[in-house]
Scaffold this motif. Sequence first.
Motif, short mmCIF file in Angstrom:
data_model
loop_
_atom_site.label_atom_id
_atom_site.label_comp_id
_atom_site.label_asym_id
_atom_site.label_seq_id
_atom_site.Cartn_x
_atom_site.Cartn_y
_atom_site.Cartn_z
N LEU A 95 -6.08 -16.89 -4.51
CA LEU A 95 -5.61 -15.59 -5.23
C LEU A 95 -6.61 -14.65 -5.79
O LEU A 95 -6.60 -13.41 -5.75
CB LEU A 95 -4.64 -16.08 -6.36
N ILE A 96 -7.67 -14.98 -6.26
CA ILE A 96 -8.63 -14.07 -6.58
C ILE A 96 -9.19 -13.34 -5.31
O ILE A 96 -9.39 -12.30 -5.49
CB ILE A 96 -10.08 -15.15 -7.17
N VAL A 97 -9.08 -13.74 -4.20
CA VAL A 97 -9.45 -13.01 -3.06
C VAL A 97 -8.20 -12.16 -2.70
O VAL A 97 -8.23 -11.18 -2.11
CB VAL A 97 -9.97 -14.05 -1.82
N ALA A 98 -6.95 -12.90 -2.50
CA ALA A 98 -5.72 -12.21 -2.10
C ALA A 98 -5.14 -11.16 -2.84
O ALA A 98 -4.83 -10.09 -2.27
CB ALA A 98 -4.83 -13.47 -1.90
N ILE A 99 -5.17 -11.28 -4.06
CA ILE A 99 -4.52 -10.50 -5.12
C ILE A 99 -5.20 -8.96 -4.98
O ILE A 99 -4.61 -8.18 -4.79
CB ILE A 99 -4.11 -10.92 -6.44
N PRO A 100 -6.31 -8.86 -5.21
CA PRO A 100 -7.07 -7.65 -5.05
C PRO A 100 -7.07 -7.18 -3.53
O PRO A 100 -6.95 -6.10 -3.39
CB PRO A 100 -8.53 -8.00 -5.61
N GLY A 101 -7.34 -7.99 -2.84
CA GLY A 101 -7.62 -7.83 -1.49
C GLY A 101 -6.18 -7.24 -0.77
O GLY A 101 -6.16 -6.22 -0.08
N GLY A 102 -5.17 -7.86 -1.20
CA GLY A 102 -3.68 -7.51 -0.75
C GLY A 102 -3.36 -6.32 -1.47
O GLY A 102 -2.90 -5.12 -0.64
N LEU A 103 -3.67 -6.20 -2.44
CA LEU A 103 -3.25 -4.80 -3.17
C LEU A 103 -3.87 -3.60 -2.93
O LEU A 103 -3.51 -2.58 -2.43
CB LEU A 103 -3.27 -5.03 -4.63
N GLY A 104 -5.32 -3.91 -2.77
CA GLY A 104 -6.16 -2.92 -2.14
C GLY A 104 -5.73 -2.48 -0.81
O GLY A 104 -5.43 -1.12 -0.53
N ALA A 105 -5.42 -3.36 -0.19
CA ALA A 105 -4.99 -3.26 1.45
C ALA A 105 -3.77 -1.99 1.46
O ALA A 105 -3.60 -1.12 2.22
CB ALA A 105 -4.81 -4.20 2.30
N ALA A 106 -2.89 -2.49 0.69
CA ALA A 106 -1.54 -1.95 0.50
C ALA A 106 -1.94 -0.58 0.09
O ALA A 106 -1.12 0.61 0.62
CB ALA A 106 -0.59 -2.76 -0.67
N VAL A 107 -2.64 -0.43 -1.04
CA VAL A 107 -3.04 1.00 -1.70
C VAL A 107 -3.49 1.79 -0.61
O VAL A 107 -3.01 2.83 -0.31
CB VAL A 107 -3.82 1.13 -2.81
N TRP A 108 -4.32 1.16 0.34
CA TRP A 108 -4.94 1.97 1.39
C TRP A 108 -4.06 2.50 2.29
O TRP A 108 -3.93 3.70 2.79
CB TRP A 108 -6.09 1.17 1.87
N LEU A 109 -3.17 1.63 2.69
CA LEU A 109 -2.22 1.60 3.79
C LEU A 109 -1.39 2.88 3.43
O LEU A 109 -0.66 3.77 4.20
CB LEU A 109 -1.43 0.57 4.13
N SER A 110 -0.89 2.83 2.24
CA SER A 110 0.22 3.77 1.55
C SER A 110 -0.41 5.03 1.12
O SER A 110 0.44 6.02 1.53
CB SER A 110 0.83 2.96 0.38
N GLU A 111 -1.47 5.08 0.72
CA GLU A 111 -1.76 6.25 -0.11
C GLU A 111 -3.19 6.95 0.95
O GLU A 111 -3.26 8.19 0.61
CB GLU A 111 -2.32 6.01 -1.34
#
Lengths: 317, 311, 336
Positions: A95-111
């Motif tokens: 999760l230390i990798v996945a949460i920032p990674g996933g959220l960051g990727a989502a923000v990038w994709l969305s915004e």
Amino acid sequence: MTVSPTASSAATPILRATRPRWGEQVIVGGLFVAAAFSVLVTGAIIAALLGPSLEFFAQISFAEFLRKGIWAPRQGEFAVFNLVAGTLNVTMYALIVAIPGGLGAAVWLSEYAGPGARKTVKPILEVLEGVPTVAYGLFAYLFVTPILQRIWPTFLPGALGEPPGIFSSGAAGLVMGIMLIPTIASVSEDAMRAVPSGMRQAAYGLGANRLQVATKVVVPGALSGIMAAFVLGVSRGIGETMLVLIAAGATAQFTLLPNESVQTMTAFIARTATGDIATGTMDYYVIFAVGALLFVFTFTMNMATIALVRRFRETYE
Amino acid sequence: MKSSAHNRVAQDSARDVTDRLLSGGGRPGAVKSAVFQAAVLSCVLIAIVTLLAVIGWAIVAGWDRLDLNLLTQMPSGMRSRLQTSGLQSAIVGSLMVMAGLAVTVLPLGIAAAVFLEEFADQERWYTRVIEVSVQNLAAVPSIVFGILGLAFIMRGPLSFGSVVYTGSLTLALLVLPTVIVTSREAIRSVPNSIRLGSMALGATRWRTVWHQVLPVSIPGIITGAILALSRAIGEAAPLIMIGTATFVTFNPAGFFEGRFTVLPVQIYYWSSQANDDFHVLAAAGVIVLIAMLLSLNSFAIWVRARASTDY
Amino acid sequence: MKSKHWTRIVALSSVLAIGLAACGGGETADTAQPATETNDSTSEGSTDAAGSELTGEIVIDGSSTVTPHTIPAAELFQEAEPGVQVAVATSGTGGGFEKFCNDETDISMASRRITDDEIAACEAAGVEWVEIGIANDGLAVAVNPDNDWVECITVDELTAIWQSGSDVTNWSQVNGAWPDQEIVLYGPGSDSGTFDYFTDAINGEEGNITANYNDIGEDDNAAIDGVASDVGAMNFVPLSFILESEGAVRPLEVENADGECVAPSEETVQDGSYNPLGRQLFIYPKASSLERPEVGAFIEFYFENQEMIAREALFIPLTDEQVSEARANVAAAIAG
């Protein structure tokens, strides 16, 4: 036939015909059966786990099972604490990798991403999510672990400074985290897309920049979906079998360090169920007890998600 | 904007940033913004780089055995023959298991999704029970489905034995929640105006669904189906438990007859053998699996591109 | 128009699914020849020059240790008898017996003898079986090639290192002549037959093992990797992994019951001088399956070619004595 729209409760108004069409009733009944099948499956899982678990708990009390101690079923030591710790250890690093990674990727994709970039990146993430976990396990064991062993910062104090051995929760957690990025990213991104563009436009109109819009407007507005994404990631991490079986190790010990070999609940079940122990013994029933414990974990987290989502949900329009 | 009584997070945050902007207060500078953008972009890049690393590693490790023999030859267990050993039985086994899986889980999952989205009364208790069940199943570890398959499909009431369809059905239970959830998303994204328009013209609920809603949601449903199949194609643990073989030199006789093997089980077994040549074969098997995965995904992209309708 | 298309597809798939379900079920083993042939046909061996057309399916399941031995047998047998299909699965010794006593397999592979519980389960289900020792194996204790202080180790020293509750962390603690070097242990997990055998032979009880070792589960390769990378490391693995490792690790000589230091090898395991770490690997064919000609032919093929197969799988062949004994057991089971 008269139709009368009733008050809108959710998305679709319910139009009722005055003369029932039984053909449709049958079809809807069939659809209901298909949906109810999931309940049947859940019931079957409980049934499959219950019998042998009861056999186990007839001989070992809950207290003895859940206490902190040694996990050595062949020698009559049934303290499952170390297995749970192993699962949490690997999941934590994932999760230390996945949460920032996933959220960051989502923000990038969305915004941030343009339509062309989105069209390219989304399929790539889908492929990443679909890579067989046995491949991830071999990758972690054969590729990531040797690299970790070489670049490990040995100046770190105490046990943390020792390079990992052939098995480590860190290697498995790292790869698992990256494996979970697409899951968290896609669910989060869906939630972010549901935030109406009107809100974004309003913020931009007031002079906000993209950083502010992303962090202050979109993410809080999509919070329930993002939290659901996190919990989904945690569930998948806890339930992952092949990756940890190959790369995390088989030593049931209580440690939070990433450079130690640990055994997770799922790896224990997989290993023992395909190993050489005889059925009908305590060594066998313990598999089901651990399986039942896993089921309880995921069920509880599921309930927590539902409550969380309900609490934080924003409905637009 | 309607929000639940307790939740103020989004409102507070929006109000907070509005205040700050209107009062002329600072907004994050160019540097901070650039760093943030780089940070989120790097998240995506890490994921992409890792995927390339996994594929690259598999290709390098399995390079010596990437040849047509993989497809045309049966596996061998003898060290002297490892240079020509193949994967045909595993590939055919995997394809057959996938076929059985698709035929089983797609109608079931889509029907369930249609019910939950179009016909279910959200206030009823049994609807909630169903939704909780689906969500719960999504989080159950795959090995538990192996236990389920062993108890109820291979033995128990169905007693199919260790045949291809046992594997298909076990995996169907595993990916059913995925199909249901993604299909629901796809159906939900169909604009309401279509439903209303259809019913205003006199169509019944079911005809609306069948003729209007479903065709539009096909791309999303297919994406979900591909996701589910992708996950299933790589599962080893549940299949080992229902008696998938680690060595067969023949293709399965049928869906309900004869023993079989699948690629992930074969790969896992070979990776634990002593001889290095087996490891090379295992890596080659990984490449074949990933290739199958990529073709599945490409098919999904193609379908989405063709069938997509914009509103 | 589109929906008609869909309707047809859905209808077709459902009909297909129902049809498959109706026609399916039942193992192809049922189509094997009825046991009307006399027992003589099995002793002729599968190299029947008259081109006997054996057909049927043989299902073998069990230990992951024995699987690399049975797979070559199955492969070669199928080349000699193309009409017979042999499937080998690896559910583990325990899992194999469970399916075996549930009448789901023809032959069970085991890296240990069948337990009393398993015997009872088979009896309850009416499954009769024959125990056949199919190969010999040596359990080797290996150290890093740069380990220059120990050539021969005694059972007592091994027990001191490996037993449950052992607090040995350094080589010098075990033997004064050995240097001050940390011991790192690698070995298979408690669900492995190798583990059972080693703990029973060295520590006197199956499952009795120190908590301070690196459990590599069933991946013996990992034990080799572990020892190869650490000068103070030690492991116990089947001999075949040592041989395949091509010098990555060095096997130790073990002091046997007569006080001699014996290195593990084919001769020493066969003549029994490599003890207590020499063991047998077993297959358990079902008595009722043996009555089928293809199964009998397979077992006979196995005996005939066991030496070549053992060398292929890097196990140790049976002695002539062991082969006769096994053959006698099989003949008795078929006759009885």
